[in-house]
Design a protein around this motif. Structure first.
Motif, mmCIF file in Angstrom:
data_model
loop_
_atom_site.group_PDB
_atom_site.id
_atom_site.type_symbol
_atom_site.label_atom_id
_atom_site.label_comp_id
_atom_site.label_asym_id
_atom_site.label_seq_id
_atom_site.Cartn_x
_atom_site.Cartn_y
_atom_site.Cartn_z
ATOM 1 N N LEU A 236 0.831 -1.212 0.000
ATOM 2 C CA LEU A 236 0.000 0.000 0.000
ATOM 3 C C LEU A 236 0.860 1.254 0.000
ATOM 4 C CD1 LEU A 236 -2.470 -1.189 2.785
ATOM 5 C CD2 LEU A 236 -2.979 -1.062 0.340
ATOM 6 N N GLU A 237 2.167 1.027 0.158
ATOM 7 C CA GLU A 237 3.126 2.131 0.267
ATOM 8 C C GLU A 237 2.759 3.081 1.388
ATOM 9 O OE1 GLU A 237 3.502 3.746 -3.620
ATOM 10 O OE2 GLU A 237 4.313 1.881 -4.429
ATOM 11 N N SER A 238 2.147 2.530 2.446
ATOM 12 C CA SER A 238 1.805 3.364 3.592
ATOM 13 C C SER A 238 1.717 2.504 4.841
ATOM 14 C CB SER A 238 0.457 4.055 3.355
ATOM 15 O OG SER A 238 -0.116 4.408 4.592
ATOM 16 N N ALA A 239 2.547 2.815 5.793
ATOM 17 C CA ALA A 239 2.525 2.069 7.049
ATOM 18 C C ALA A 239 1.215 2.315 7.794
ATOM 19 C CB ALA A 239 3.715 2.466 7.915
ATOM 20 N N VAL A 240 0.729 3.590 7.750
ATOM 21 C CA VAL A 240 -0.512 3.931 8.447
ATOM 22 C C VAL A 240 -1.674 3.104 7.888
ATOM 23 C CG1 VAL A 240 -2.116 5.767 9.059
ATOM 24 C CG2 VAL A 240 0.324 6.275 8.840
ATOM 25 N N GLN A 241 -1.778 3.088 6.557
ATOM 26 C CA GLN A 241 -2.857 2.325 5.915
ATOM 27 C C GLN A 241 -2.813 0.854 6.332
ATOM 28 O OE1 GLN A 241 -5.552 2.925 4.056
ATOM 29 N NE2 GLN A 241 -5.159 5.083 4.557
ATOM 30 N N SER A 242 -1.599 0.304 6.368
ATOM 31 C CA SER A 242 -1.472 -1.126 6.686
ATOM 32 C C SER A 242 -1.879 -1.387 8.136
ATOM 33 C CB SER A 242 -0.048 -1.608 6.427
ATOM 34 O OG SER A 242 0.840 -1.087 7.399
ATOM 35 N N ARG A 243 -1.617 -0.418 9.046
ATOM 36 C CA ARG A 243 -2.033 -0.615 10.443
ATOM 37 C C ARG A 243 -3.559 -0.539 10.545
ATOM 38 N NH1 ARG A 243 2.326 -1.477 9.729
ATOM 39 N NH2 ARG A 243 4.185 -0.760 10.793
ATOM 40 N N MET A 245 -5.611 -1.441 8.388
ATOM 41 C CA MET A 245 -6.178 -2.691 7.880
ATOM 42 C C MET A 245 -6.147 -3.819 8.907
ATOM 43 S SD MET A 245 -5.885 -2.735 3.934
ATOM 44 C CE MET A 245 -5.687 -4.452 3.968
ATOM 45 N N MET A 246 -5.445 -3.603 10.011
ATOM 46 C CA MET A 246 -5.411 -4.638 11.043
ATOM 47 C C MET A 246 -6.695 -4.663 11.858
ATOM 48 S SD MET A 246 -1.515 -4.398 12.398
ATOM 49 C CE MET A 246 -1.611 -5.897 13.346
ATOM 50 N N PHE A 247 -7.523 -3.640 11.655
ATOM 51 C CA PHE A 247 -8.811 -3.616 12.360
ATOM 52 C C PHE A 247 -9.904 -4.163 11.469
ATOM 53 C CE2 PHE A 247 -6.319 -0.430 14.576
ATOM 54 C CZ PHE A 247 -6.556 -0.779 15.896
ATOM 55 N N GLY A 248 -10.975 -4.603 12.120
ATOM 56 C CA GLY A 248 -12.119 -5.060 11.371
ATOM 57 C C GLY A 248 -12.725 -3.892 10.585
ATOM 58 N N PHE A 249 -13.529 -4.220 9.595
ATOM 59 C CA PHE A 249 -14.096 -3.220 8.693
ATOM 60 C C PHE A 249 -14.808 -2.105 9.464
ATOM 61 C CE2 PHE A 249 -17.412 -1.724 5.743
ATOM 62 C CZ PHE A 249 -16.575 -1.277 4.738
ATOM 63 N N MET A 250 -15.536 -2.488 10.514
ATOM 64 C CA MET A 250 -16.326 -1.537 11.286
ATOM 65 C C MET A 250 -15.463 -0.478 11.973
ATOM 66 S SD MET A 250 -19.345 -2.762 10.814
ATOM 67 C CE MET A 250 -20.455 -2.122 12.066
ATOM 68 N N ARG A 251 -14.259 -0.903 12.392
ATOM 69 C CA ARG A 251 -13.439 0.025 13.170
ATOM 70 C C ARG A 251 -12.400 0.767 12.329
ATOM 71 N NH1 ARG A 251 -11.221 -2.745 18.514
ATOM 72 N NH2 ARG A 251 -10.732 -0.593 19.103
ATOM 73 N N GLN A 252 -12.378 0.441 11.046
ATOM 74 C CA GLN A 252 -11.309 1.015 10.228
ATOM 75 C C GLN A 252 -11.385 2.535 10.133
ATOM 76 O OE1 GLN A 252 -10.822 -0.970 6.467
ATOM 77 N NE2 GLN A 252 -9.964 -2.802 7.444
ATOM 78 N N GLN A 253 -12.616 3.040 10.045
ATOM 79 C CA GLN A 253 -12.756 4.492 9.902
ATOM 80 C C GLN A 253 -12.310 5.216 11.173
ATOM 81 O OE1 GLN A 253 -16.546 5.543 8.379
ATOM 82 N NE2 GLN A 253 -15.847 7.536 7.642
ATOM 83 N N VAL A 254 -12.719 4.655 12.319
ATOM 84 C CA VAL A 254 -12.296 5.237 13.604
ATOM 85 C C VAL A 254 -10.782 5.176 13.710
ATOM 86 C CG1 VAL A 254 -12.513 5.059 16.107
ATOM 87 C CG2 VAL A 254 -14.426 4.385 14.629
ATOM 88 N N ALA A 255 -10.232 4.044 13.310
ATOM 89 C CA ALA A 255 -8.785 3.869 13.399
ATOM 90 C C ALA A 255 -8.083 4.911 12.534
ATOM 91 C CB ALA A 255 -8.401 2.461 12.958
ATOM 92 N N GLY A 260 -4.480 9.281 12.208
ATOM 93 C CA GLY A 260 -4.125 10.472 11.440
ATOM 94 C C GLY A 260 -3.058 10.173 10.389
ATOM 95 N N GLU A 261 -2.114 11.102 10.246
ATOM 96 C CA GLU A 261 -1.129 11.002 9.158
ATOM 97 C C GLU A 261 0.072 10.135 9.502
ATOM 98 O OE1 GLU A 261 -1.187 12.550 5.893
ATOM 99 O OE2 GLU A 261 -3.285 12.374 6.539
ATOM 100 N N SER A 262 0.435 10.160 10.789
ATOM 101 C CA SER A 262 1.677 9.454 11.121
ATOM 102 C C SER A 262 1.484 8.562 12.341
ATOM 103 C CB SER A 262 2.801 10.449 11.377
ATOM 104 O OG SER A 262 2.495 11.155 12.572
ATOM 105 N N LEU A 263 2.368 7.591 12.471
ATOM 106 C CA LEU A 263 2.279 6.608 13.545
ATOM 107 C C LEU A 263 3.212 6.972 14.679
ATOM 108 C CD1 LEU A 263 2.506 3.411 11.341
ATOM 109 C CD2 LEU A 263 0.511 4.090 12.666
ATOM 110 N N PRO A 264 2.784 6.671 15.927
ATOM 111 C CA PRO A 264 3.769 6.780 17.015
ATOM 112 C C PRO A 264 4.929 5.818 16.736
ATOM 113 C CG PRO A 264 1.665 5.878 17.812
ATOM 114 C CD PRO A 264 1.496 6.155 16.357
ATOM 115 N N VAL A 265 6.088 6.146 17.274
ATOM 116 C CA VAL A 265 7.284 5.391 16.885
ATOM 117 C C VAL A 265 7.165 3.902 17.208
ATOM 118 C CG1 VAL A 265 8.504 5.896 19.033
ATOM 119 C CG2 VAL A 265 9.805 5.388 16.964
ATOM 120 N N TYR A 266 6.485 3.571 18.309
ATOM 121 C CA TYR A 266 6.409 2.144 18.679
ATOM 122 C C TYR A 266 5.447 1.339 17.795
ATOM 123 C CZ TYR A 266 2.223 3.567 21.274
ATOM 124 O OH TYR A 266 1.000 4.060 21.612
ATOM 125 N N LEU A 267 4.737 2.042 16.897
ATOM 126 C CA LEU A 267 3.894 1.321 15.924
ATOM 127 C C LEU A 267 4.489 1.396 14.525
ATOM 128 C CD1 LEU A 267 0.349 2.540 17.097
ATOM 129 C CD2 LEU A 267 1.547 0.442 17.743
#
Lengths: 296, 306
Positions: A236-243, A245-255, A260-267
């Motif tokens: 997907l060329e995006s770490a955020v997008q791939s994270r 996708m680890m949630f179910g469809f229902m929670r993806q929008q909230v996630a 947002g745009e960037s991930l905390p370093v530990y993720l």
């Protein structure tokens, strides 16, 4: 250090096993099936215009299978690697020679990792050749990354199983522990991660964003989840997008909104890779420690 | 420097004491036979020499090094034929030797080793197809790689036919002649008697004797049996013989008398017979075998209890 001698002997021994050849056949079959199917469907028809597929689609499909198959086979290959020698008595031959127990554990990890890597690489090579014969465009970089990550996943589970084998006093115990580890990582982990965070929330009370981050972090500690999200992140060329996708469809929008745009370093990807490798270090280390202090 | 120094070693498994307060020194160049019935603690002791198991108390040094702290360095100079091993079924005999040679970073010829233990021609077969005796020979060959300073052989003649056992003894002798120390355990005494400088007898985890074969004979009292053939047996002579100090037992079978006695009193036995009017036609001494000694050391307790 004489682990090379141990690893070579272990590999030599395993290569003569029919197992290895059955495994290679299995991997080649599993990896080539989607490509063969694609090739077969395309026969006689003109390649579809405009929306041309690529080998990324193959990876997207395959990672579900490899994330289960590779751990399973790594465990089967390695859970008895030390207990079997201990129970048969060949460990006495090994340790009569000037090998330390460290050499034995390390040599076994390398030897069995070789035994697993050989069929994986073979499967990937065959799949690559087949994909080249279809109309799918071949994205070499992603394909190679997929192969490398799959080998790393195999290595982590080989390390885990050799660690279990080193720590277990009997083959039976090693088998039970290894089976338990497989079900934990492949089936139970996500439910466990959600439950744990729910419990925490119930007793401590967590902000929604904290909950989300905590669940994500726990999920990433699972080597099979880490493997899948790392693959997604380069597809997907995006770490955020791939994270997300680890949630179910229902929670993806909230996630998506929370992260947002960037991930905390530990993720981030770098940390996910380190969690993956931590499993290797910890399980081999603990296994070695128990083995080192055991009466054989 | 002693080749093996065992100092006050005890090994417990839960409540069971496998080895109790064992102290034993083996000199360099010595061939030492470690004897005892099965279950006496011989293998436990050898497993402690090899750092397979750790002593509950006490210290063990082999070739001047602590067997646990410097285990690998010890094993670089060791040749081992362990008890209860199994070979790698899928590897050939030659591959086993190549592995031992590589592990010891040695420069040895697998074929020469195979020939030495009587396996020439079998090197390219998978060891899984070997008989017990062949596997024993193969591991003996592995132990000989790189001319070890100390050979530790645990029940080496297990599975060997008499010819194989003889070859084994010859190899032990050759290694001793080369200057190696040999420590081997056995419950088969013929093996030990023929090649050992010194023996130790272990019973129920304790060392009950440690001496040369001759020394052991003296220690047991070393009764010998004097077999005397006479032309006739005068009346009362048996009682006379029994009256001699040092005579333990007198048996008669026609014209042959069997007198169990200290070797020192055989002259008085003959004199007593002749002065009673019997003519001694022939006599021979049978020295007690190590087997008898061994039984004396290991079996008497049970007999008394029984």
């Amino acid at each position: 250090m004489t682990w090379q001698a141990v690893a070579r002997k272990d590999f030599q021994d395993a290569v003569r096993s029919k197992w290895l050849w059955a495994l290679s056949a299995l991997f080649v079959l599993v990896f080539s099936l989607p490509a063969i199917l694609q090739f077969y469907l395309e026969m006689g028809s003109a390649p579809p215009q405009g929306e041309q597929g690529s080998s990324d689609a193959f990876i997207f499909l395959m990672k579900q299978g490899t994330s289960v198959l590779v751990p399973l086979i790594a465990i089967v290959l390695a859970y008895a690697s030390i207990t079997q020698e201990r129970e048969s008595g060949s460990l006495k031959l090994l340790l009569s020679l000037p090998h330390s127990r460290e050499d034995v554990v390390f040599g076994k990890v390398v030897g069995r990792a070789g035994v697993l890597t050989l069929p994986i690489v073979l499967g990937f090579v065959v799949a690559a050749v087949l994909i080249l014969a279809t109309s799918l465009s071949f994205k070499l970089a992603n394909f190679v990354l997929f192969a490398v990550l799959t080998v790393v996943l195999g290595l982590v589970f080989v390390g885990l199983s050799v660690g279990i084998s080193a720590a277990a006093s009997t083959g039976r115990r090693a088998m039970m522990s290894a089976t338990g580890a497989f079900f934990m990582f492949v089936i139970l982990w996500n439910a466990f991660a959600n439950q744990l965070v729910n419990l925490l929330d119930k007793y401590v009370g967590l902000a929604d964003a904290t909950q989300l981050h905590a669940v994500l972090f726990l999920k990433l500690l699972n080597p099979t989840q880490a493997y899948k999200t790392l693959i997604d992140s380069f597809l997907l060329e995006s770490a955020v997008q791939s994270r997300i996708m680890m949630f179910g469809f229902m929670r993806q929008q909230v996630a998506a909104q929370t992260l947002g745009e960037s991930l905390p370093v530990y993720l981030s990807n770098g940390f996910v890779v380190s969690y993956l490798l931590l499993w290797l270090l910890v399980s081999v280390g603990v296994g070695y420690w128990v083995f080192e202090n055991a009466d054989l | 420097m002693a080749a093996i120094e065992i100092d006050g070693v005890t090994k417990r498994y839960g409540d069971v004491v496998a080895v109790r307060d064992l102290s034993l020194d083996i000199a360099e160049g010595e061939v030492f036979g470690f004897l005892g019935p099965n279950g006496a603690g011989k293998s436990t002791t050898i497993n402690m020499l090899l750092d397979f198991v750790r002593p509950t108390e006490g210290e063990i040094r082999v070739l001047g090094r602590d067997v646990h702290d410097e285990s690998v360095a010890v094993r670089e100079h060791l040749g081992v034929l362990p008890e209860g091993f199994s070979v790698y079924d899928r590897l050939t005999g030659r591959q086993h030797l190549e592995f031992a040679i590589e592990s010891k970073d040695a420069d040895a010829d697998p074929d020469a080793l195979l020939e030495r233990v009587g396996l020439s021609g079998d090197g390219d077969r998978k060891a899984g197809g070997y008989s017990k005796g062949m596997a024993q020979r193969l591991v003996l060959a592995m132990s000989l790689v790189d001319d070890p300073d100390l050979l530790v052989l645990d029940e080496p003649s297990t599975g060997l036919d008499p010819n194989g056992a003889k070859q084994m003894r010859e190899i032990v002798r050759e290694e001793a002649d080369r200057g190696a120390t040999v420590f081997f355990s056995s419950h088969i005494l013929g093996q030990v008697e023929a090649v050992c400088d010194r023996v130790g007898i272990l019973r129920e985890g304790e060392l009950v004797a440690e001496d040369s074969i001759e020394g052991l004979r003296d220690a047991v009292g070393s009764d010998s049996t004097l077999k005397v053939r006479v032309d006739s047996v005068p009346e009362g002579v048996l009682a006379d013989l029994r009256g001699i100090e040092g005579v333990a037992e007198v048996g008669r079978e026609d014209h042959t008398l069997r007198v169990t006695c200290d070797s020192g009193v055989k002259a008085s036995v003959i004199t007593t017979l002749e002065s009673a009017g019997a003519e001694v036609e022939d006599f021979e001494m049978e020295e007690s075998s190590l087997e008898d000694l061994f039984m004396a050391y290991t079996a008497d307790k049970q007999e008394v209890e029984a």
